[in-house]
Design a protein around this motif. Structure first.
Motif, short mmCIF file in Angstrom:
data_model
loop_
_atom_site.label_atom_id
_atom_site.label_comp_id
_atom_site.label_asym_id
_atom_site.label_seq_id
_atom_site.Cartn_x
_atom_site.Cartn_y
_atom_site.Cartn_z
N TYR A 57 55.24 17.61 36.49
CA TYR A 57 55.10 16.61 36.69
C TYR A 57 54.74 16.87 38.35
N GLN A 59 52.81 14.26 41.43
CA GLN A 59 51.86 13.00 41.70
C GLN A 59 50.87 13.56 43.21
N GLY A 63 49.30 17.07 42.33
CA GLY A 63 48.30 17.91 41.10
C GLY A 63 47.63 19.28 41.37
N LEU A 82 49.74 15.03 35.45
CA LEU A 82 49.08 14.85 37.01
C LEU A 82 48.79 12.90 37.53
N PRO A 85 46.23 12.85 41.32
CA PRO A 85 46.07 14.14 42.38
C PRO A 85 45.18 13.67 42.80
#
Length: 148
Positions: A57, A59, A63, A82, A85
């Motif tokens: 995961y 942020q 991404g 994502l 991103p």
């Protein structure tokens, strides 16, 4: 959202301390550093911890980190999320951003850093465009399903 607390009840959570980003992780900065340098760091951590497969995961800058890891070792990634991103739509790389320059100004303890190294590093990270580390074709070929 803080994934280290949100996912901790169901998963072993490993949070990245990106080298030279203000945390504790430090390394020399060179004109050859790129997304692949960071991906090598991520793979080394997974290898060290004996993690053969994982969920990811990320942020913002997470991404591209995730996309590059999927490209490098797709067999290792069970799923990935994502969230917002970073990337670029236009073809040309603009001059170094104010945010990049603010980060560069914190590197007073990196004697190896010169304007030439910073320019090359910035180009290596942000020059390719779109998702920075992978092209549109890779992203469009990567299996995706909407969040529910």
């Amino acid at each position: 959202m803080n994934p280290t607390t949100e996912f901790a009840g169901a998963f072993q959570v490993i949070a990245m301390d990106q080298r030279n980003a203000g945390g504790r992780s430090r390394a020399p900065i060179t004109s050859q550093d790129s997304w692949d340098s960071y991906t090598a760091d991520h793979i080394a951590v997974l290898d060290h911890l004996g993690i053969e497969q994982c969920h990811l995961y990320g942020q913002c800058i997470g991404g591209p980190f995730i996309l590059n890891l999927i490209q490098a070792q797709p067999q290792r990634i069970v799923s990935a999320g994502l969230a917002q991103p970073i990337g670029r739509v236009e073809a040309a790389l603009p001059p170094r951003t104010e945010r990049f320059n603010m980060w560069a100004n914190t590197l007073t303890d990196h004697p190896e850093v010169s304007e030439q190294v910073l320019d090359a590093f910035c180009q290596n990270l942000y020059g390719p465009g779109f998702a920075y580390c992978v092209d549109r074709a890779f992203v469009s070929e990567t299996e995706a399903s909407p969040c529910r």
